[in-house]
Write a protein that holds these residues in place. Sequence first.
Motif, PDB file in Angstrom:
ATOM      1  N   GLU A  23      -6.701 -11.693  -3.235  1.00 55.71           N
ATOM      2  CA  GLU A  23      -7.800 -11.639  -2.260  1.00 55.71           C
ATOM      3  C   GLU A  23      -7.336 -12.120  -0.888  1.00 55.71           C
ATOM      4  N   ALA A  24      -6.646 -13.251  -0.831  1.00 56.56           N
ATOM      5  CA  ALA A  24      -6.177 -13.779   0.454  1.00 56.56           C
ATOM      6  C   ALA A  24      -5.165 -12.821   1.101  1.00 56.56           C
ATOM      7  N   SER A  25      -4.261 -12.277   0.306  1.00 57.20           N
ATOM      8  CA  SER A  25      -3.273 -11.336   0.847  1.00 57.20           C
ATOM      9  C   SER A  25      -3.944 -10.080   1.372  1.00 57.20           C
ATOM     10  N   ALA A  26      -4.936  -9.590   0.634  1.00 60.12           N
ATOM     11  CA  ALA A  26      -5.649  -8.384   1.060  1.00 60.12           C
ATOM     12  C   ALA A  26      -6.471  -8.654   2.317  1.00 60.12           C
ATOM     13  N   ARG A  27      -7.071  -9.838   2.421  1.00 63.74           N
ATOM     14  CA  ARG A  27      -7.809 -10.190   3.640  1.00 63.74           C
ATOM     15  C   ARG A  27      -6.887 -10.190   4.852  1.00 63.74           C
ATOM     16  N   TRP A  28      -5.709 -10.778   4.671  1.00 64.76           N
ATOM     17  CA  TRP A  28      -4.726 -10.797   5.752  1.00 64.76           C
ATOM     18  C   TRP A  28      -4.357  -9.371   6.153  1.00 64.76           C
ATOM     19  N   PHE A  29      -4.107  -8.504   5.160  1.00 62.28           N
ATOM     20  CA  PHE A  29      -3.705  -7.126   5.424  1.00 62.28           C
ATOM     21  C   PHE A  29      -4.841  -6.335   6.071  1.00 62.28           C
ATOM     22  N   ALA A  30      -6.072  -6.564   5.613  1.00 61.99           N
ATOM     23  CA  ALA A  30      -7.236  -5.892   6.199  1.00 61.99           C
ATOM     24  C   ALA A  30      -7.375  -6.285   7.666  1.00 61.99           C
ATOM     25  N   ASP A  31      -7.204  -7.565   7.954  1.00 61.30           N
ATOM     26  CA  ASP A  31      -7.283  -8.031   9.330  1.00 61.30           C
ATOM     27  C   ASP A  31      -6.162  -7.433  10.177  1.00 61.30           C
ATOM     28  N   LEU A  32      -4.963  -7.383   9.607  1.00 61.41           N
ATOM     29  CA  LEU A  32      -3.806  -6.842  10.318  1.00 61.41           C
ATOM     30  C   LEU A  32      -3.982  -5.366  10.655  1.00 61.41           C
ATOM     31  N   THR A  33      -4.487  -4.596   9.691  1.00 58.17           N
ATOM     32  CA  THR A  33      -4.540  -3.136   9.832  1.00 58.17           C
ATOM     33  C   THR A  33      -5.888  -2.601  10.305  1.00 58.17           C
ATOM     34  N   GLY A  34      -6.952  -3.411  10.197  1.00 55.73           N
ATOM     35  CA  GLY A  34      -8.287  -2.922  10.523  1.00 55.73           C
ATOM     36  C   GLY A  34      -8.917  -2.123   9.401  1.00 55.73           C
ATOM     37  N   LYS A  35      -8.258  -2.064   8.250  1.00 55.86           N
ATOM     38  CA  LYS A  35      -8.810  -1.346   7.086  1.00 55.86           C
ATOM     39  C   LYS A  35      -9.913  -2.205   6.452  1.00 55.86           C
ATOM     40  N   GLU A  36     -10.851  -1.548   5.790  1.00 57.57           N
ATOM     41  CA  GLU A  36     -11.894  -2.242   5.041  1.00 57.57           C
ATOM     42  C   GLU A  36     -11.275  -3.010   3.883  1.00 57.57           C
ATOM     43  N   MET A  37     -11.847  -4.167   3.575  1.00 56.25           N
ATOM     44  CA  MET A  37     -11.408  -4.954   2.423  1.00 56.25           C
ATOM     45  C   MET A  37     -11.773  -4.173   1.158  1.00 56.25           C
ATOM     46  N   PRO A  38     -10.787  -3.836   0.320  1.00 59.48           N
ATOM     47  CA  PRO A  38     -11.093  -3.063  -0.890  1.00 59.48           C
ATOM     48  C   PRO A  38     -11.718  -3.951  -1.969  1.00 59.48           C
ATOM     49  N   PRO A  39     -12.443  -3.349  -2.883  1.00 58.70           N
ATOM     50  CA  PRO A  39     -13.022  -4.129  -3.981  1.00 58.70           C
ATOM     51  C   PRO A  39     -11.922  -4.635  -4.917  1.00 58.70           C
ATOM     52  N   GLU A  40     -12.265  -5.673  -5.656  1.00 57.99           N
ATOM     53  CA  GLU A  40     -11.318  -6.212  -6.631  1.00 57.99           C
ATOM     54  C   GLU A  40     -11.245  -5.288  -7.839  1.00 57.99           C
ATOM     55  N   GLY A  41     -10.028  -5.049  -8.303  1.00 56.68           N
ATOM     56  CA  GLY A  41      -9.807  -4.303  -9.528  1.00 56.68           C
ATOM     57  C   GLY A  41      -9.068  -5.184 -10.520  1.00 56.68           C
ATOM     58  N   ARG A  42      -9.069  -4.770 -11.740  1.00 53.60           N
ATOM     59  CA  ARG A  42      -8.382  -5.529 -12.790  1.00 53.60           C
ATOM     60  C   ARG A  42      -7.623  -4.578 -13.699  1.00 53.60           C
ATOM     61  N   ALA A  43      -6.638  -5.127 -14.382  1.00 55.38           N
ATOM     62  CA  ALA A  43      -5.928  -4.353 -15.407  1.00 55.38           C
ATOM     63  C   ALA A  43      -6.921  -4.003 -16.507  1.00 55.38           C
TER      64      ALA A  43
END
Length: 161
Positions: A23-43
Amino acid sequence: MIDKRLLDEDEVMQICFVTHDAEASARWFADLTGKEMPPEGRAAEPEEAQAIYNGQPARVGCTIRMFAFGNIDVEFLQPGPEKSAWRDLLEEKGPGCHHIAFRTRNLTKRNAYLEEKGHRLLQRGEFDGSHGRYAYYDTVKDLGVMVELLEFDKDKEPQGS
């Protein structure tokens, strides 16, 4: 013309980063790229996943956040606490690139090719409601990351046993 030893398509399907906190890594990437935060998925649940790790049946889990781009998916994967190909690389190298993924129509043939090249199958399992499967190969020594093959039932070739 595409060399069919490994590739069925002339594209990389996915690049995955393993992390302690998806979640934290994806938030950082979303902020960096301007992409929407994707939903959480699981195996997939263990009964559906039917995972194999180092040649043995395994119960492996992970949390993922997947960003879709026009030409590739960027995945952030947080492994569960159990031993897995994800956990192994995270513990060995720390957070970073885990694998690049290619789509295949014949996992049986591609598996034989990669193993003949000395790239051992580390982990495999089912995903997407058992409509496809994944397989990770040990290409770290040569590539720095693993290679993943993704096979979807909707376009897979007939395969021998």
